[in-house]
Design an enzyme around this catalytic site. Structure first.
Site, short mmCIF file in Angstrom:
data_model
loop_
_atom_site.label_atom_id
_atom_site.label_comp_id
_atom_site.label_asym_id
_atom_site.label_seq_id
_atom_site.Cartn_x
_atom_site.Cartn_y
_atom_site.Cartn_z
N ASN A 66 -13.05 -3.36 1.90
CA ASN A 66 -14.10 -2.35 1.94
C ASN A 66 -14.89 -2.43 0.63
OD1 ASN A 66 -13.09 -1.26 4.42
ND2 ASN A 66 -11.45 -0.30 3.24
N GLN A 80 -15.08 2.46 0.43
CA GLN A 80 -14.10 1.95 -0.54
C GLN A 80 -13.63 3.11 -1.41
OE1 GLN A 80 -15.78 -0.97 -3.20
NE2 GLN A 80 -13.80 -1.50 -4.12
N ASP A 102 0.86 -1.19 0.00
CA ASP A 102 0.00 0.00 0.00
C ASP A 102 0.89 1.24 0.00
OD1 ASP A 102 -3.22 0.52 0.95
OD2 ASP A 102 -1.81 2.21 1.10
N ILE A 103 0.51 2.23 -0.78
CA ILE A 103 1.32 3.44 -0.92
C ILE A 103 1.30 4.30 0.35
CG2 ILE A 103 -0.43 5.04 -1.83
CD1 ILE A 103 1.66 5.73 -4.06
N HIS A 162 -9.96 -5.36 -3.62
CA HIS A 162 -8.66 -5.57 -3.00
C HIS A 162 -8.84 -6.00 -1.56
CE1 HIS A 162 -9.79 -1.31 -2.74
NE2 HIS A 162 -9.19 -1.27 -1.55
N LEU A 163 -7.93 -6.87 -1.13
CA LEU A 163 -7.88 -7.33 0.25
C LEU A 163 -6.67 -6.66 0.90
CD1 LEU A 163 -9.19 -9.43 2.23
CD2 LEU A 163 -7.38 -11.00 1.49
P1 AMP Z 1 -9.88 1.30 0.06
O1 AMP Z 1 -10.26 2.53 0.86
O2 AMP Z 1 -10.22 0.03 0.76
O3 AMP Z 1 -10.42 1.38 -1.34
O4 AMP Z 1 -8.29 1.31 -0.02
C1 AMP Z 1 -7.56 1.85 -1.07
C2 AMP Z 1 -6.11 1.76 -0.69
O5 AMP Z 1 -5.33 1.92 -1.87
C3 AMP Z 1 -5.64 2.81 0.32
O6 AMP Z 1 -5.10 2.15 1.46
C4 AMP Z 1 -4.56 3.58 -0.46
O7 AMP Z 1 -3.47 3.99 0.36
C5 AMP Z 1 -4.14 2.57 -1.51
N1 AMP Z 1 -3.57 3.12 -2.72
C6 AMP Z 1 -4.05 4.13 -3.48
N2 AMP Z 1 -3.27 4.34 -4.55
C7 AMP Z 1 -2.27 3.44 -4.48
C8 AMP Z 1 -1.14 3.14 -5.29
N3 AMP Z 1 -0.86 3.83 -6.42
N4 AMP Z 1 -0.32 2.13 -4.91
C9 AMP Z 1 -0.56 1.44 -3.77
N5 AMP Z 1 -1.62 1.67 -2.97
C10 AMP Z 1 -2.46 2.66 -3.31
#
Ligand code: AMP
Length: 124
Positions: free
Chosen positions: A96, A103, A35-36, A109-110
């Protein structure tokens, strides 16, 4: 309401190679990457390569091969990151979905989170 996949989402762009990711594991059907903006010392996202919006979309519409591969890969991520109960101290797996699930990215995604006690599951 039908599941509608938006292929401009950021994980679709990662899968197309348009933006980079820090890959943990990759198979024919599944990609796992860091995760970023990590919320814990271990924070890995596991995604199917197919166009699924959410857990329920994936679990109802994906092939058996995709579903098996996704879960085997998630288990391998736990082992590789040292959080599996086999070798480590455990983790939390979260997904989520939609508006009430808060979400952000509309590609299933998990989240696998660990490396510290994760606290209560949800805010009341
Ligand atoms: P959600 O709120 O469950 O949709 O989580 C989305 C997740 O994606 C968050 O934890 C973000 O930090 C992560 N995210 C968004 N953009 C990137 C990216 N380019 N690379 C890795 N993780 C990301």
């Amino acid at each position: 309401m039908a599941y509608t996949y938006d292929d401009t989402n950021i994980f679709a762009r990662i899968l197309r190679g348009e933006i980079p990711n820090k890959t943990v594991l990759e198979t024919d059907h599944t990609l796992a990457f860091h995760d970023i903006a990590p919320s814990a010392p271990v924070h890995v996202l596991v995604i199917p390569k197919g166009p699924y919006v959410s857990f329920d979309h994936f679990a109802s519409a994906a092939s058996d091969a995709e579903i098996v591969d996704f879960h085997r890969t998630a288990a391998s991520v736990c082992t590789k990151m040292g959080v599996s109960l086999d070798t480590g101290q455990g983790f939390r797996a979260i997904t989520n979905a939609g508006e009430n699930g808060v979400q952000e990215v509309p590609h299933y995604h998990l989240h696998i989170l660990g490396g510290r006690p994760m606290g209560r599951m949800v805010a009341k």
